[in-house]
Design an enzyme around this catalytic site. Structure first.
Site, PDB file in Angstrom:
ATOM      1  N   HIS A   1      -1.001   0.714   6.536  1.00  0.00           N
ATOM      2  CA  HIS A   1      -0.542  -0.266   5.552  1.00  0.00           C
ATOM      3  C   HIS A   1      -0.926   0.059   4.124  1.00  0.00           C
ATOM      4  CE1 HIS A   1       0.850  -3.468   8.346  1.00  0.00           C
ATOM      5  NE2 HIS A   1      -0.056  -2.947   9.142  1.00  0.00           N
TER       6      HIS A   1
ATOM      7  N   LYS B   1      -0.623 -12.384  -5.710  1.00  0.00           N
ATOM      8  CA  LYS B   1      -1.004 -11.371  -4.730  1.00  0.00           C
ATOM      9  C   LYS B   1      -2.472 -11.033  -4.968  1.00  0.00           C
ATOM     10  CE  LYS B   1       2.378  -8.742  -6.498  1.00  0.00           C
ATOM     11  NZ  LYS B   1       3.164  -8.143  -5.458  1.00  0.00           N
ATOM     12  N   ARG B   2      -3.094 -10.249  -4.053  1.00  0.00           N
ATOM     13  CA  ARG B   2      -4.451  -9.792  -4.311  1.00  0.00           C
ATOM     14  C   ARG B   2      -4.516  -9.164  -5.694  1.00  0.00           C
ATOM     15  NH1 ARG B   2      -5.851  -5.270  -1.267  1.00  0.00           N
ATOM     16  NH2 ARG B   2      -3.746  -5.117  -0.460  1.00  0.00           N
TER      17      ARG B   2
ATOM     18  N   LYS C   1      -1.662  -2.955  -8.494  1.00  0.00           N
ATOM     19  CA  LYS C   1      -0.604  -3.972  -8.551  1.00  0.00           C
ATOM     20  C   LYS C   1      -0.266  -4.362  -9.991  1.00  0.00           C
ATOM     21  CE  LYS C   1      -1.967  -5.849  -4.013  1.00  0.00           C
ATOM     22  NZ  LYS C   1      -0.758  -5.804  -3.167  1.00  0.00           N
TER      23      LYS C   1
ATOM     24  N   THR D   1       5.430  -7.872   0.707  1.00  0.00           N
ATOM     25  CA  THR D   1       6.225  -8.817   1.489  1.00  0.00           C
ATOM     26  C   THR D   1       6.481 -10.062   0.649  1.00  0.00           C
ATOM     27  OG1 THR D   1       4.153  -9.556   2.490  1.00  0.00           O
ATOM     28  CG2 THR D   1       5.536  -8.091   3.799  1.00  0.00           C
TER      29      THR D   1
ATOM     30  N   LYS E   1       9.853 -12.666   0.073  1.00  0.00           N
ATOM     31  CA  LYS E   1       9.811 -14.138   0.094  1.00  0.00           C
ATOM     32  C   LYS E   1      10.448 -14.705  -1.174  1.00  0.00           C
ATOM     33  CE  LYS E   1       5.566 -13.580   2.681  1.00  0.00           C
ATOM     34  NZ  LYS E   1       4.108 -13.401   2.549  1.00  0.00           N
TER      35      LYS E   1
HETATM   36  C1  26V Z   1      -8.130  -3.783   1.467  1.00  0.00           C
HETATM   37  C2  26V Z   1      -9.315  -4.421   1.209  1.00  0.00           C
HETATM   38  C3  26V Z   1      -9.666  -4.735  -0.170  1.00  0.00           C
HETATM   39  C4  26V Z   1     -10.673  -5.821  -0.288  1.00  0.00           C
HETATM   40  C5  26V Z   1     -11.785  -5.777   0.683  1.00  0.00           C
HETATM   41  C6  26V Z   1     -11.422  -5.434   2.048  1.00  0.00           C
HETATM   42  C7  26V Z   1     -10.164  -4.733   2.245  1.00  0.00           C
HETATM   43  C8  26V Z   1      -9.770  -4.396   3.504  1.00  0.00           C
HETATM   44  C9  26V Z   1      -8.600  -3.777   3.761  1.00  0.00           C
HETATM   45  C10 26V Z   1      -7.768  -3.472   2.755  1.00  0.00           C
HETATM   46  C11 26V Z   1      -6.505  -2.810   3.057  1.00  0.00           C
HETATM   47  C12 26V Z   1      -5.426  -3.748   2.921  1.00  0.00           C
HETATM   48  C13 26V Z   1      -4.182  -3.209   3.485  1.00  0.00           C
HETATM   49  C14 26V Z   1      -3.052  -4.152   3.210  1.00  0.00           C
HETATM   50  O1  26V Z   1      -3.183  -5.358   3.235  1.00  0.00           O
HETATM   51  N1  26V Z   1      -1.923  -3.562   2.945  1.00  0.00           N
HETATM   52  C15 26V Z   1      -0.730  -4.315   2.629  1.00  0.00           C
HETATM   53  O2  26V Z   1       0.022  -4.430   3.825  1.00  0.00           O
HETATM   54  C16 26V Z   1       1.213  -5.157   3.619  1.00  0.00           C
HETATM   55  C17 26V Z   1       1.864  -5.321   4.973  1.00  0.00           C
HETATM   56  O3  26V Z   1       2.279  -4.095   5.453  1.00  0.00           O
HETATM   57  C18 26V Z   1       2.093  -4.453   2.620  1.00  0.00           C
HETATM   58  O4  26V Z   1       3.236  -5.237   2.404  1.00  0.00           O
HETATM   59  C19 26V Z   1       1.362  -4.241   1.317  1.00  0.00           C
HETATM   60  O5  26V Z   1       2.138  -3.448   0.440  1.00  0.00           O
HETATM   61  C20 26V Z   1       0.039  -3.560   1.572  1.00  0.00           C
HETATM   62  O6  26V Z   1      -0.750  -3.523   0.385  1.00  0.00           O
END
Ligand code: 26V
Length: 840
Positions: free
Chosen positions: A374, A565-566, A571, A677, A681
């Site tokens: 992801h 978003k985050r 971003k 995503t 929406k």
């Molecule tokens: C990020 C972080 C950052 C903060 C602390 C912990 C942590 C743990 C994992 C991650 C990875 C996040 C991966 C993620 O959410 N990816 C998103 O996945 C979506 C669904 O596929 C996609 O639409 C987004 O573009 C993508 O950023």
């Protein structure tokens, strides 16, 4: 939590979901309401009426769903051996609220509304009283929740598996513009939805040592053992009676108290094991800046993986199927790298606990496991220090060593002398202290690896997994994300849904592809005006929320420009803010507008959480507040520019904001946003997108017609060229006076007069390296925003374009996404011939 009788008969599934089902449930609701209201009056702490009604409604729905659950399980247990059950392992599930969805699925809403009115209560207040289940961080977690919805709707036999976090991520508050994190105590008033399964529990071990079992195998003796207990969250289909399940694990100590210690008076010591087990369920993503935090995280992942796979095996055998058939009857899906321990744990269970031969166990594992990536952000590809891994999971490390040994041998045979390739695909990284590479394990064990939008899947193969893709090209595929239209269109936007029903019939509710029929009506001005009226109602609701939350008055007739978003540098919320400041300065310099037509009024709306240790992201939140304070109170603007940051972004807030948006900001640096995503929406709800050629924006633009999206900025190949010749942000600033004005104002403290240097480092970061190329895209972004203004001045043209956006969104339903997974990833026929060997 609730215990239920799961002995419902299959006949329950045959009962048609008509008004009669609702009528059946009403007496139950009345009784439940009487009970909880009675309790609340009797209790010392009077529970507000809405909360009492919420509990009664949830109790009623949950019991109805529990019957559907039992029937679905019975049906799936009898499924054809060739039909696989999907096990979706994810550390995150961002479920949000559940009541409105349950009422819609059970067709209970009108009756309940009347019943509540008879008690002087409004359904809206009751819905609002439900806390969000925010057991996730961002897109990956919300995608998992959308999948559960679509698993039910499409009838896929499945189990979602996660952890039952006590505090989820964190609740965000802001104080003087600064993000404050507090525990998100979402279970404070008791769990509403999950059903405890007291008969489902497994032991999960940590630490200890491995020795010979005396008959040629290995025996692991863990030093610490916890009991994983199951809690089920049931997700209903909307057409039909099936449900899907989210099974969440909660750890407890095998011996809840150390009795001897307790008797000695060492009460804290007596609870030590229970506290250690509890900690596994406290929060998602414990701060990983300490060893203790990292260790906790690895233990959480092991807990999820081990309990889920033990459950899978028990169910498979319980259905009377042969262990050898496990890979034929079951798919195990890794939602990102976090559950990548699964193949090692499955090997351990099959070889050590169930005495299968290594090669047979590996063949089963390869057949069952698949993996979705992801993000390309390198920090998200987990690796674990070997020492820590060995201390916690010594048997898993042995298994990984053996897999790696066999695998690297096969690579050497196929590519003699290619030692760089061997190092790159090895499961062990030797470059930064020795570490276990979890993504490499996931790729090695999976028969399919997919990215989440076309561009991301291509980049994945070109970058992070390039060497694996050379070895196993057939493994890598793309499945573009979607969202569930039940939550994100039908429930979030009843006004638009009714308009769609009226215009194209209600077929789109079953098959979102039906939205396509809107295309030929896009130039119908009367329809456009009705769409605008729906939008305005939604904007009024958001206007009220902004007033209540922030005390800021915004103009519902201004253009609502939204980025939620985050918060992350890639971003580029900061690029959004640069535009806001540029606009502010231009408005002051040219009060009559750039072309004498005045300024289009805008309300810029931001929301999102920054990871607690991510300083730059937190500075961006603070800057948004500082700019907002300055701009919102500047009388010279006549209220034509407002900036608001709504705190504590989550699923429910998104459900209110998205239907009210005119403009959706999807402005990541090309090549960095895997899919997005939120972009889907917004477009589904009739917002226009200003976006880069990135992630799923690209496929959205293609689906709706590129001319219907405001596309700007460098594309991935431009960026590669720019970097190759050498990117010089300072030179770009030198060429652009407006940009210099913006950077000077921010960097010199115009928005933080009490602390002029507050944003110096942020600006220096842009002028110095600017890794996400904000300055390179600034001019085009600002010019494109001017095109947005121009279109907004022409409501008929704007509405026609919004209709074309909606019409193009039929593809972006998770119903389509999960069917594509079922076909390309989870179905038996997608499998290559039996690999048999580690080399795949
Ligand atoms: C990020 C972080 C950052 C903060 C602390 C912990 C942590 C743990 C994992 C991650 C990875 C996040 C991966 C993620 O959410 N990816 C998103 O996945 C979506 C669904 O596929 C996609 O639409 C987004 O573009 C993508 O950023």
């Amino acid at each position: 939590m609730h215990q239920i009788d799961s002995s419902a008969t299959r006949d329950d599934t045959r009962r048609p979901a008509t008004a009669s089902a609702a009528t059946d449930l009403l007496p139950a609701f009345r009784a439940a309401l009487a009970t909880v209201r009675g309790d609340s009056v009797a209790g010392s702490d009077a529970v507000p009426a809405a909360r009492a009604a919420l509990r009664a409604a949830a109790d009623t729905c949950r019991d109805a769903l529990a019957a559907r659950w039992a029937a679905t399980q019975a049906e799936d247990a009898r499924r054809d051996p060739s039909q696989r059950r999907v096990h979706y392992l994810s550390m995150e599930f961002l479920m949000g609220r559940a009541l409105r969805n349950a009422l819609a699925a059970l067709k209970l809403e009108p009756e309940l509304q009347r019943e509540l009115a008879a008690h002087g209560l409004s359904l809206a207040d009751v819905l609002e009283a439900e806390p969000d289940a925010a057991l996730g961080n961002g897109g990956l977690g919300r995608l998992a929740a959308c999948f559960l919805d679509s698993f039910a709707e499409t009838g896929l036999a499945s189990f979602g598996y996660g952890l039952r976090y006590r505090y989820g991520m964190f609740a965000q508050a802001t104080q003087d513009g600064r993000q404050i994190e507090r525990p998100d105590d979402w279970l404070r008033h008791g769990a509403l939805w999950d059903i405890e399964r007291p008969d489902v529990e497994y032991i999960v071990g940590f630490g200890g040592s491995v020795g010979s079992d005396g008959i040629g195998g290995r025996r692991w003796q863990p030093a610490e053992r916890v009991v994983a207990r199951a809690f089920d969250f049931v997700v209903p289909a909307h057409h039909g009676q099936r449900v899907s399940t989210l099974r969440q694990w909660q750890a407890s100590a095998e011996e809840p108290i150390d009795f001897a210690a307790f008797c000695r008076g060492d009460h804290a010591g007596a609870a030590r094991h229970q506290v250690a087990a509890d900690a596994l369920n406290w929060v998602l993503y414990p701060d990983d800046s300490t060893d203790a935090g990292r260790e906790l995280r690895l233990k959480q992942e092991a807990l999820l993986v081990s309990a889920s796979l033990q459950d899978l095996i028990a169910r498979h055998l319980g259905e009377g199927r042969a262990l050898e058939q496990l890979g034929h009857g079951n798919a195990i899906h890794l939602n990102d790298t976090h559950p990548a321990l699964a193949p090692a744990e499955l090997m351990r269970l099959l070889v050590d606990e169930h005495n299968l031969a290594w090669d047979d166990a590996w063949a089963i594992t390869r057949r069952a496991v698949s993996y979705t990536n992801h993000t390309l952000m390198p920090e998200a590809l987990e690796t674990w220090p070997l020492r820590m891994f060995e201390a916690l999971l010594p048997r898993h490390l042995e298994i990984i060593y053996r897999l790696n040994h066999d695998f690297l041998n096969s690579v050497r045979q196929r590519h003699p002398g290619a030692e760089a390739l061997v190092r790159s695909v090895s499961l062990i990284d030797e470059t930064q202290g020795r570490r276990v590479k979890m993504a490499a394990l996931a790729v090695l064990a999976s028969h399919r690896v997919n990215g989440v939008a076309k561009l991301h899947s291509d980049l994945m193969v070109d970058t992070i997994f390039a060497d694996f893709a050379k070895l196993f090209p057939e493994r890598f595929i793309n499945v573009t994300n979607g969202v569930t239209p039940r939550r994100w269109l039908q429930q979030a936007n009843p006004g638009l849904s009714a308009l769609l029903d009226d215009t194209i019939g209600n077929g789109w509710r079953r098959d979102l592809g039906g939205l396509d029929a809107l295309r030929e009506r896009a130039d119908d001005a009367a329809l456009g005006a009705r769409l605008a009226a729906v939008k305005r109602t939604n904007k009024l609701r958001l206007t009220a929320l902004i007033r209540d939350e922030l005390g800021i008055e915004v103009d519902p007739d201004s253009l609502f420009d939204v980025q939620i978003k985050r918060i992350h540098e890639y971003k580029r919320q900061l690029l959004n803010l640069l535009h806001v400041v540029a606009r502010y300065q231009a408005m002051l310099a040219q009060p009559d507008g750039p072309d004498g037509q005045g300024w289009v009024p805008r309300t810029v709306i931001l929301a999102g959480k920054a990871a607690s240790a991510y300083h730059t992201a937190k500075q961006i939140i603070r800057l948004a507040h500082d700019i907002g304070r300055t701009v919102n109170s500047d009388p010279r603007l006549g209220g034509k520019l407002k900036v608001v940051f709504l705190p504590n972004y989550g699923v429910s807030l998104a459900e209110t904001i998205i239907p009210a948006a005119d403009l959706s900001e999807q402005i990541s640096t090309a090549g960095t946003e895997a899919s997005g995503t939120g972009n889907m929406k917004f477009a589904m709800n009739g917002a226009l997108t200003i976006g880069t050629w990135d992630g799923a924006n690209i496929e959205m633009a293609q689906a709706m017609g590129e001319e219907n999206m405001f596309v700007f900025g460098l594309r991935t190949d431009d960026i590669a060229t720019l970097r190759a010749v050498g990117y010089d942000p300072r030179w770009i600033a030198g060429q652009n006076a407006a940009l210099r004005g913006v950077l000077d104002a921010i960097g010199n403290g115009s928005f933080s007069p009490g602390e002029p240097k507050r944003y110096r480092a942020l600006v220096d970061g842009l002028l110095g390296a600017d890794p996400y190329l904000l300055l390179a895209d600034f001019a085009d972004y600002v010019a494109t925003q001017a095109r947005v203004d121009a279109l907004y001045r022409d409501p008929a043209a704007w509405n026609a374009r919004a209709l074309r956006n909606i019409a193009g969104m039929g593809f972006f339903s998770t119903d389509r996404t999960v069917r594509e997974y079922a076909d390309k990833v989870w179905s038996g026929h997608a499998l290559a011939p039996e690999p048999g060997r580690t080399s795949g």
